[in-house]
Design a protein around this motif. Structure first.
Motif, PDB file in Angstrom:
ATOM      1  N   VAL A   1       5.338  -2.309 -12.490  1.00 59.52           N
ATOM      2  CA  VAL A   1       6.236  -2.702 -12.042  1.00 59.52           C
ATOM      3  C   VAL A   1       5.906  -4.303 -12.833  1.00 59.52           C
ATOM      4  CG1 VAL A   1       8.608  -4.244 -11.307  1.00 59.52           C
ATOM      5  CG2 VAL A   1       7.646  -1.927 -11.674  1.00 59.52           C
ATOM      6  N   PRO A   2       4.851  -5.043 -12.743  1.00 53.84           N
ATOM      7  CA  PRO A   2       4.788  -6.305 -12.356  1.00 53.84           C
ATOM      8  C   PRO A   2       4.048  -6.171 -14.192  1.00 53.84           C
ATOM      9  CG  PRO A   2       3.521  -5.763 -10.087  1.00 53.84           C
ATOM     10  CD  PRO A   2       4.094  -4.681 -11.290  1.00 53.84           C
ATOM     11  N   PHE A   3       3.710  -5.243 -14.607  1.00 54.45           N
ATOM     12  CA  PHE A   3       3.242  -5.006 -15.839  1.00 54.45           C
ATOM     13  C   PHE A   3       4.689  -5.273 -17.108  1.00 54.45           C
ATOM     14  CE2 PHE A   3       0.170  -4.035 -13.168  1.00 54.45           C
ATOM     15  CZ  PHE A   3      -1.176  -5.056 -13.411  1.00 54.45           C
TER      16      PHE A   3
ATOM     17  N   ASN B   1      -2.880  -2.305  -0.918  1.00 56.43           N
ATOM     18  CA  ASN B   1      -2.462  -3.650  -1.848  1.00 56.43           C
ATOM     19  C   ASN B   1      -1.325  -4.165  -0.885  1.00 56.43           C
ATOM     20  OD1 ASN B   1      -3.281  -6.644  -1.716  1.00 56.43           O
ATOM     21  ND2 ASN B   1      -2.398  -6.131  -3.954  1.00 56.43           N
ATOM     22  N   ARG B   2      -1.265  -3.708   0.132  1.00 59.06           N
ATOM     23  CA  ARG B   2       0.506  -3.805   0.117  1.00 59.06           C
ATOM     24  C   ARG B   2       0.506  -4.901   0.775  1.00 59.06           C
ATOM     25  NH1 ARG B   2       5.101  -2.043  -1.658  1.00 59.06           N
ATOM     26  NH2 ARG B   2       5.701  -1.508   0.098  1.00 59.06           N
ATOM     27  N   GLY B   3      -0.369  -5.669   1.850  1.00 64.36           N
ATOM     28  CA  GLY B   3      -0.472  -6.945   2.938  1.00 64.36           C
ATOM     29  C   GLY B   3       0.471  -6.151   3.644  1.00 64.36           C
TER      30      GLY B   3
ATOM     31  N   GLY C   1      11.327  -8.963 -11.718  1.00 62.17           N
ATOM     32  CA  GLY C   1       9.692  -9.298 -12.036  1.00 62.17           C
ATOM     33  C   GLY C   1       9.232  -9.086 -10.709  1.00 62.17           C
ATOM     34  N   CYS C   2       8.116  -8.957 -10.482  1.00 63.89           N
ATOM     35  CA  CYS C   2       7.311  -8.504  -9.373  1.00 63.89           C
ATOM     36  C   CYS C   2       5.975  -9.239  -8.792  1.00 63.89           C
ATOM     37  CB  CYS C   2       7.259  -7.153  -8.523  1.00 63.89           C
ATOM     38  SG  CYS C   2       6.446  -7.147  -7.410  1.00 63.89           S
ATOM     39  N   ASP C   3       5.565 -10.385  -7.549  1.00 63.58           N
ATOM     40  CA  ASP C   3       4.430 -10.646  -8.034  1.00 63.58           C
ATOM     41  C   ASP C   3       3.502 -10.007  -7.495  1.00 63.58           C
ATOM     42  OD1 ASP C   3       5.308 -12.792  -9.712  1.00 63.58           O
ATOM     43  OD2 ASP C   3       4.749 -14.135  -8.437  1.00 63.58           O
ATOM     44  N   ASN C   4       4.122  -9.263  -6.597  1.00 63.75           N
ATOM     45  CA  ASN C   4       3.505  -7.923  -5.618  1.00 63.75           C
ATOM     46  C   ASN C   4       1.780  -7.612  -6.182  1.00 63.75           C
ATOM     47  OD1 ASN C   4       4.498  -9.206  -3.346  1.00 63.75           O
ATOM     48  ND2 ASN C   4       6.023  -7.992  -3.432  1.00 63.75           N
ATOM     49  N   PHE C   5       1.654  -6.860  -7.008  1.00 67.22           N
ATOM     50  CA  PHE C   5       0.792  -6.104  -7.849  1.00 67.22           C
ATOM     51  C   PHE C   5       0.036  -5.758  -6.558  1.00 67.22           C
ATOM     52  CE2 PHE C   5       1.004  -9.951  -9.942  1.00 67.22           C
ATOM     53  CZ  PHE C   5       0.530  -9.482 -11.455  1.00 67.22           C
ATOM     54  N   CYS C   6       0.617  -4.184  -6.031  1.00 67.15           N
ATOM     55  CA  CYS C   6       1.444  -3.209  -5.287  1.00 67.15           C
ATOM     56  C   CYS C   6       0.035  -2.325  -6.314  1.00 67.15           C
ATOM     57  CB  CYS C   6       1.896  -2.519  -4.695  1.00 67.15           C
ATOM     58  SG  CYS C   6       2.639  -3.092  -3.725  1.00 67.15           S
ATOM     59  N   ALA C   7      -1.536  -1.871  -6.037  1.00 66.81           N
ATOM     60  CA  ALA C   7      -3.025  -1.838  -6.142  1.00 66.81           C
ATOM     61  C   ALA C   7      -1.707  -0.010  -7.696  1.00 66.81           C
ATOM     62  CB  ALA C   7      -3.590  -1.492  -5.930  1.00 66.81           C
TER      63      ALA C   7
HETATM   64 FE1  SF4 Z   1       5.974  -4.860  -6.481  1.00 67.78          FE
HETATM   65 FE2  SF4 Z   1       4.619  -2.972  -5.412  1.00 67.78          FE
HETATM   66 FE3  SF4 Z   1       7.688  -2.851  -5.504  1.00 67.78          FE
HETATM   67 FE4  SF4 Z   1       6.123  -2.084  -7.367  1.00 67.78          FE
HETATM   68  S1  SF4 Z   1       5.901  -0.971  -5.565  1.00 67.78           S
HETATM   69  S2  SF4 Z   1       7.416  -3.226  -8.000  1.00 67.78           S
HETATM   70  S3  SF4 Z   1       4.656  -4.178  -7.035  1.00 67.78           S
HETATM   71  S4  SF4 Z   1       6.695  -4.801  -4.340  1.00 67.78           S
END
Ligand code: SF4
Ligand code: SAM
Length: 443
Positions: free
Chosen positions: A168-170, A277-279, A158-164
């Motif tokens: 994957v997070p969904f 939204n890569r941070g 899973g992933c909490d980053n939510f790149c726009a």
């Molecule tokens: Fe998570 Fe961003 Fe990688 Fe997608 S691209 S899996 S949101 S870090």
């Protein structure tokens, strides 16, 4: 007592990333545990699992086209067809309305139920796509590995980053980390089973935290590097924002950790990175590269680049090109932007025309091809340690393998070196591989 799937044969078709490949190995292990055997071919199978990817529309189209090929088989045989993985999670019930008839739709959080769902199959299709917030332990006994020398070991999901742009997070849900002691046990088990290499897997491994102690990825990597029997340790995927000096120091100090890193940049333009939204900015990314190269001048790097993201100008794209020159990657994975449902970027106008995306992809790949050829030429005349992974279809004592830096090496050897380390003298190269001859073999 007979097992639920005794006498059945299964076939798994996998699309997408290493995480999906590892999930397929788990699915195979679970089906085998329920008594089913791996089918010799698709035509001979009773259970067909399509493990799908949802990252780009093209990945879904490929799975749909494979599915289309099953109509004829379904008319001839009583086969169970299950769609698993990220696209199953995304499309859910919609898949049941498709041809050929699909029996099961199973998301990444529910595939452990596959043997029971297959055994209980009724006449209508079933959807199992709920998700758990906790790590679900599969363990090495529920894993039927494909590669005889390299073992995937999942550490998080899973992933909490939510790149726009990213779905994957969904589909994989929030970050779930595996207890450290389970990771170490599976690495040790892989060592006793004779695997030479371990690849630690997760969508964003740098943000790993042991659920009990809170220990981070640097500590985990250090402990994994001390497990006996494993010569090479790799990990992916890293997020540039979360890659700190502690991790780089473990890479530099521990000889079993490969000096190779996949560090997705996505775009060389800070403006685009902000909208993604890569941070991190381009400068922030380059600082990480400098830190890595200062500690490990011989590190080999690879990356992911997206072209044609909403609002990407020609000047933004030029910045992605110059980033390739600046870093000197050994390999890149490049993609045309593809809007995905539920993501933030899907609300932005997809305003880079398809022909411009296509052209930018070609220009980017051509630039990288040239750079790669130059980099590979500098290896000619050197001796490179290679893990033999396969035998060439051409025969004649020709093998293929990977170097510590993850370069593909095609070479000749006097004996079968699959699953063994070989020192290879590099005599020639192309942009995508090194060519050589075995100069000595190890265990
Ligand atoms: Fe998570 Fe961003 Fe990688 Fe997608 S691209 S899996 S949101 S870090
Ligand atoms: N977690 C990893 C990361 O942060 O890079 C991997 C994510 S994804 C499975 C692999 C790659 O697919 C991404 O790095 C990105 O380059 C690409 N990708 C993801 N979403 C995309 C999209 N909507 N369009 C095009 N490429 C995409």
């Amino acid at each position: 007592m007979t097992k639920a799937l005794e006498g059945s044969r299964f076939f798994i078709k996998t699309f997408g990333c290493q995480m999906n490949e590892n999930d397929s190995e788990h699915i195979a292990g679970l089906l085998a545990g329920a008594g089913a055997a791996k089918a010799a071919s698709l035509e001979n199978s009773d259970i067909i699992i399509i493990n799908t990817c949802a990252v780009r529309a093209k990945s879904e189209e490929k799975a749909d086209s494979f599915l289309g090929r099953l109509s004829a088989l379904q008319k001839k045989r009583d086969v169970v067809i299950a769609i698993a993985g990220c696209s199953a999670q995304l499309r859910r019930g919609e898949l049941l309305r498709r041809k050929p008839r699909i029996d099961l739709v199973v998301g990444p959080g529910r595939y452990h139920e596959l043997p029971a769902l297959v055994a209980e199959r009724g006449s209508g299709g079933r959807v199992a796509t709920g998700r758990s917030r906790a790590w679900r332990e599969m363990g090495p006994d529920a894993t039927l590995r494909e590669d005889p020398s390299s073992a995937y070991v999942p550490i998080m999901e899973g992933c909490d980053n939510f790149c726009a742009y990213c779905v994957v997070p969904f589909v994989r849900g929030r970050e779930k980390c595996r207890p450290m002691e389970r990771v170490l046990a599976e690495v040790a088990d892989a060592g006793t089973r004779g695997y030479k290499e371990v690849q630690l897997l997760g969508q964003n491994v740098n943000s790993y935290r042991d659920p009990g102690t809170g220990a981070g990825f640097a500590e985990l990597l250090d402990l994994v590097s001390r497990v006996g029997g494993i010569a090479w340790i790799r990990f992916l995927t890293s997020h540039p924002r979360d890659l700190g000096p502690e991790i780089a120091r473990v890479m530099a100090n521990r000889p079993t950790v490969c000096r190779q890193l996949h560090l997705p940049l996505q775009s060389g333009s800070s403006a685009v990175l902000g909208r993604m939204n890569r941070g991190y900015t381009r400068t922030g990314y380059m600082e990480k590269i400098t830190m890595l190269k200062d500690l490990m001048p011989d590190i080999r790097l690879s990356t992911d680049i997206i072209v044609g993201y909403p609002g990407e100008t020609e000047a933004d794209f030029e910045e992605s090109l110059s980033a390739l020159d600046e870093v000197g990657f050994d390999n890149i994975f490049s993609f045309r932007y593809s809007p995905r449902p539920r993501t933030a970027a899907a609300k932005l106008p997809d305003d880079v025309p398809p022909e411009v995306k296509r052209r930018r992809l070609i220009v980017l790949q051509d630039r990288q091809k040239r750079l790669q050829l130059e980099r590979n030429r500098s290896s000619v005349g050197t001796v490179v340690r290679v893990l033999g992974t396969g035998v060439s279809r051409k025969g004649g004592g020709r093998f293929t393998g990977r170097s510590e830096g993850s370069q593909v090496v095609n070479f000749t050897a006097p004996e079968d070196v699959r699953g063994r380390f070989v020192d290879v003298l590099i005599t020639d190269c192309g942009p995508y591989s090194l060519i050589g001859e075995a100069a000595g073999t190890g265990r």
